[in-house]
Write a protein that holds these residues in place. Structure first.
Motif, PDB file in Angstrom:
ATOM      1  N   ILE A 272     -21.450  36.566 -17.488  1.00  7.81           N
ATOM      2  CA  ILE A 272     -20.596  36.315 -16.329  1.00  7.81           C
ATOM      3  C   ILE A 272     -19.453  35.370 -16.691  1.00  7.81           C
ATOM      4  N   GLY A 273     -19.715  34.427 -17.589  1.00  8.78           N
ATOM      5  CA  GLY A 273     -18.643  33.543 -18.057  1.00  8.78           C
ATOM      6  C   GLY A 273     -17.533  34.320 -18.744  1.00  8.78           C
ATOM      7  N   LEU A 274     -17.898  35.331 -19.504  1.00 14.65           N
ATOM      8  CA  LEU A 274     -16.886  36.172 -20.156  1.00 14.65           C
ATOM      9  C   LEU A 274     -16.095  36.980 -19.125  1.00 14.65           C
ATOM     10  N   VAL A 275     -16.774  37.413 -18.066  1.00 19.60           N
ATOM     11  CA  VAL A 275     -16.075  38.134 -16.994  1.00 19.60           C
ATOM     12  C   VAL A 275     -15.074  37.211 -16.316  1.00 19.60           C
ATOM     13  N   ARG A 276     -15.472  35.986 -16.045  1.00 22.13           N
ATOM     14  CA  ARG A 276     -14.562  35.021 -15.389  1.00 22.13           C
ATOM     15  C   ARG A 276     -13.314  34.789 -16.230  1.00 22.13           C
ATOM     16  N   ALA A 277     -13.457  34.927 -17.534  1.00 21.92           N
ATOM     17  CA  ALA A 277     -12.305  34.741 -18.425  1.00 21.92           C
ATOM     18  C   ALA A 277     -11.429  35.985 -18.493  1.00 21.92           C
ATOM     19  N   GLY A 278     -11.794  37.041 -17.761  1.00 22.18           N
ATOM     20  CA  GLY A 278     -10.983  38.248 -17.715  1.00 22.18           C
ATOM     21  C   GLY A 278     -11.204  39.197 -18.868  1.00 22.18           C
ATOM     22  N   LEU A 279     -12.362  39.078 -19.559  1.00 25.77           N
ATOM     23  CA  LEU A 279     -12.598  39.869 -20.759  1.00 25.77           C
ATOM     24  C   LEU A 279     -13.292  41.198 -20.491  1.00 25.77           C
ATOM     25  N   GLY A 280     -13.676  41.466 -19.243  1.00 24.13           N
ATOM     26  CA  GLY A 280     -14.332  42.722 -18.932  1.00 24.13           C
ATOM     27  C   GLY A 280     -15.133  42.630 -17.658  1.00 24.13           C
ATOM     28  N   VAL A 281     -16.076  43.560 -17.463  1.00 26.66           N
ATOM     29  CA  VAL A 281     -16.935  43.592 -16.278  1.00 26.66           C
ATOM     30  C   VAL A 281     -18.389  43.607 -16.726  1.00 26.66           C
ATOM     31  N   CYS A 282     -19.285  43.231 -15.804  1.00 25.61           N
ATOM     32  CA  CYS A 282     -20.697  43.096 -16.167  1.00 25.61           C
ATOM     33  C   CYS A 282     -21.581  43.519 -15.008  1.00 25.61           C
ATOM     34  N   LEU A 283     -22.630  44.245 -15.314  1.00 28.58           N
ATOM     35  CA  LEU A 283     -23.667  44.572 -14.345  1.00 28.58           C
ATOM     36  C   LEU A 283     -24.711  43.461 -14.408  1.00 28.58           C
ATOM     37  N   ALA A 284     -24.989  42.815 -13.261  1.00 29.27           N
ATOM     38  CA  ALA A 284     -25.868  41.641 -13.280  1.00 29.27           C
ATOM     39  C   ALA A 284     -26.649  41.537 -11.976  1.00 29.27           C
TER      40      ALA A 284
END
Length: 359
Positions: A272-284
């Motif tokens: 989720i931290g990587l998603v917040r940085a705009g690097l992609g999307v995540c199923l969580a």
């Protein structure tokens, strides 16, 4: 545990040692007493039999591997035969090992029930409840449960360990913890010899950067700009086992057929931290997105058509009725029942269809 169960345990351990005693020679000399099997050795034997390697068994028991190997060799010396066949870092039970295992499990189970049952006679002494679980549940569900439990058991303290599901199982098998908090889908049902007490159903969500609005997207190639499509098709995947990784991969392949794997993580929080940085999307799972009293900022959470993950407390059967563990299980269930997921946005139109396989 009643007196008959205790007597049976003592009887079994006595029978194991009696089988190993040689008849005394008909001489006037006093023969040195043959060493007897100890509970410590039985616990080591059991842990090795249920672990893939000596290294894992040593970690499970909190022993140095040389010490574990020494105790195992001593046990085989007492028995007078090999208990394991050793083949290239794998250990399998011999016929003698299988014979000992069937009796050792009864002895260890009865001793565990005896030890746990005696906690009710602790006379006001502090009792330590040992738990292991996944990060999101320890952060979001456990604190409120402990607060509620202290109203009834103010002198109980806790030893809490954050671990991956496989490690939680190892700690339970090794009697290093009393309760494990995991998703039921993360453990193989056939290998679990514990009760699974349901705690909370945790919905799965698609986590995307806050700038990526998918609310009216029916055809991503048409409704999103190039840069937005690039972010949507960068999948950041959490994996904790081969079966789960395959199910996650299938979901992305079906729902986002143009995606590429940008990163694989062993923690939802990292993903989720990587998603917040705009690097992609995540199923969580939704619980993993909770920070403090609400959801993390910097992301959007979208509903998806997927069954929730079922969070359970894994416990040996006797803890279901033994205090203070039974009260903790009840408070965990109460907190789970009152859990309110963060605000979720409606499923984007292009994802509004069921996946072929459940996550």
């Amino acid at each position: 545990m009643d007196e008959n169960e205790t007597d049976n345990s003592d009887k079994l351990l006595g029978e194991i040692n009696a089988l190993l005693r040689s008849p005394r020679p008909a001489t006037g000399k006093v023969k040195a007493k043959r060493p007897e099997i100890t509970l410590h050795q039985l616990r080591i034997f059991w842990a090795v039999a249920h672990s893939e390697t000596l290294t894992k068994a040593a970690k499970q028991l909190g022993l140095a591997q040389p010490s574990l190997s020494q105790q195992l060799s001593k046990l085989e010396s007492i028995v007078g035969t090999r208990l394991f066949d050793r083949r290239s870092n794998q250990m399998t039970l011999t016929d003698a090992g299988h014979y000992l295992m069937s009796r050792a499990e009864t002895v260890l189970r009865n001793m565990r029930e005896l030890e746990d049952g005696l906690t009710q006679f602790s006379g006001g002494q502090r009792v330590t409840v040992r738990l292991s679980g996944i990060n999101s549940v320890l952060r979001v569900i456990l604190p409120a449960a402990i607060t509620a439990m202290h109203a009834k058991f103010p002198d109980v303290d806790f030893d809490i360990q954050e671990n991956a599901p496989g490690d939680v199982l190892e700690l339970l098998y090794g009697r290093r913890v009393n309760i494990g908090l995991v998703a039921s889908s993360s453990v193989a049902q056939a290998s679990v010899g514990f009760l699974q007490v349901p705690i909370v159903d945790d919905p799965m969500v698609l986590v995307v950067p806050e700038s990526l609005d998918l609310s009216n997207v029916r055809v991503p190639a048409r409704d999103l700009r190039k840069g937005q499509r690039a972010v949507l098709n960068q999948s950041i995947q959490f994996i904790f086992g081969t079966q789960h990784a395959k199910r996650v991969e299938d979901w992305y392949d079906q729902m986002l057929p143009e995606h590429r794997v940008a990163a694989q993580c062993r923690s939802f929080e990292v993903a989720i931290g990587l998603v917040r940085a705009g690097l992609g999307v995540c199923l969580a799972p939704a619980i993993s997105t909770v920070a403090g009293a609400g959801a993390l900022d910097g992301v959007r959470l979208y509903k998806v058509q997927s069954p929730p993950r079922h969070i359970v407390a894994m416990v040996p059967s006797q803890y279901r009725r033994l205090e203070p563990y039974s009260t903790l299980l009840e408070t965990l269930q109460d907190v789970g029942a009152s859990f309110v997921a963060p605000t979720l946005e409606a499923t984007p139109p292009f994802l509004d269809r069921p996946a072929l396989n459940d996550l």
